[in-house]
Design an enzyme around this catalytic site. Structure first.
Site, mmCIF file in Angstrom:
data_model
loop_
_atom_site.group_PDB
_atom_site.id
_atom_site.type_symbol
_atom_site.label_atom_id
_atom_site.label_comp_id
_atom_site.label_asym_id
_atom_site.label_seq_id
_atom_site.Cartn_x
_atom_site.Cartn_y
_atom_site.Cartn_z
ATOM 1 N N CYS A 179 -4.146 0.681 -2.412
ATOM 2 C CA CYS A 179 -4.013 -0.557 -1.641
ATOM 3 C C CYS A 179 -2.966 -1.467 -2.291
ATOM 4 C CB CYS A 179 -5.325 -1.322 -1.622
ATOM 5 S SG CYS A 179 -6.691 -0.445 -0.862
ATOM 6 N N CYS B 72 -10.348 -4.883 0.593
ATOM 7 C CA CYS B 72 -11.435 -3.909 0.744
ATOM 8 C C CYS B 72 -12.356 -3.991 -0.480
ATOM 9 C CB CYS B 72 -10.859 -2.497 0.880
ATOM 10 S SG CYS B 72 -10.310 -1.762 -0.667
ATOM 11 N N ASN C 201 0.838 -1.201 0.000
ATOM 12 C CA ASN C 201 0.000 0.000 0.000
ATOM 13 C C ASN C 201 0.875 1.254 0.000
ATOM 14 O OD1 ASN C 201 0.637 -0.760 2.680
ATOM 15 N ND2 ASN C 201 -1.051 0.420 3.531
ATOM 16 N N CYS D 204 -10.808 -3.140 -3.928
ATOM 17 C CA CYS D 204 -9.896 -4.180 -4.411
ATOM 18 C C CYS D 204 -10.656 -5.416 -4.863
ATOM 19 C CB CYS D 204 -8.870 -4.529 -3.341
ATOM 20 S SG CYS D 204 -7.684 -3.192 -3.098
ATOM 21 N N GLU E 133 0.410 5.315 0.551
ATOM 22 C CA GLU E 133 -0.518 6.361 0.996
ATOM 23 C C GLU E 133 -0.061 7.767 0.594
ATOM 24 O OE1 GLU E 133 -2.221 3.954 4.888
ATOM 25 O OE2 GLU E 133 -1.026 5.745 5.213
ATOM 26 N N GLU F 259 -3.151 -4.565 -2.991
ATOM 27 C CA GLU F 259 -3.706 -5.470 -4.004
ATOM 28 C C GLU F 259 -3.780 -4.801 -5.377
ATOM 29 O OE1 GLU F 259 -4.914 -4.744 -1.037
ATOM 30 O OE2 GLU F 259 -6.101 -6.360 -0.165
HETATM 31 ZN ZN LIG Z 1 -8.144 -2.262 -1.106
#
Ligand SMILES: [Zn+2]
Length: 174
Positions: A86, A125, A75, A128, A77, A88
């Site tokens: 993210c 999430c 990830n 994703c 940010e 993924e």
């Molecule tokens: Zn995600």
């Protein structure tokens, strides 16, 4: 009388459907096959490459592609929070760029919650899940998921798409 008619009509047009899916639960990484354990170990280690100064929640994902190649994602940010990516989706973008149209066999996902515990499996999430489903559709192959923290239980899900039932996809845009 009118009420009765309404119920009857409702019963005639309504049908119930059910959705369920199975996943495997392992007590620890030691119970996995050699290949799966290796992939999960890599995912745990790559959490160090995450850039998560705001959430302190470092996520690592490592994929084994159908051609045998290994691709990782973490990830990333930003101070402008929604800009962050993210692990993924970083992984899917990398895999798709480095090896276009190559399917993914398995993705191991782990995390290091640097301000807390990393003992239970986390799963992708919602955003994703959408990306994973579309990747499966486009390569016509299910993606197995291995989910775990830095220690503890491991969940194995046979097909990422099972995490997003009734999903919206390219077929809906036709
Ligand atoms: Zn995600």
């Amino acid at each position: 009388m009118q009420g009765g008619f309404f119920v009857l009509l409702k019963n005639r047009i309504m049908k119930k459907e059910q959705y369920s899916f199975e996943y495997e639960v392992f007590a620890s990484i030691e119970e996995l096959s050699e290949t799966d354990a290796w992939l999960l170990k890599e995912a745990r280690e790559v959490t160090d490459a995450a850039y998560a100064p705001y959430s302190n929640f470092n996520v690592g994902a490592v994929a084994k592609l159908a051609n045998g190649e290994i691709v990782a994602g973490t990830n990333q940010e930003n101070a402008s929070y929604p800009v962050g990516l993210c692990a993924e989706r970083v992984l899917l973008a990398s895999a798709s760029t480095l090896y276009p149209n190559v399917a993914i066999d398995t993705i191991a996902i782990s995390y290091n919650n640097t301000h807390g515990e990393s003992k239970h499996p986390i799963s992708p999430c919602g955003m994703c899940r959408q990306s994973l489903v579309e990747f499966e559709d486009r390569t016509k192959q299910p993606i197995r998921l291995i989910l775990s923290g830095l220690e503890g239980k491991v969940f194995v899900i046979r097909r990422a798409g099972s995490l997003l039932p009734l999903s919206f996809g390219s077929i809906d845009l036709k």
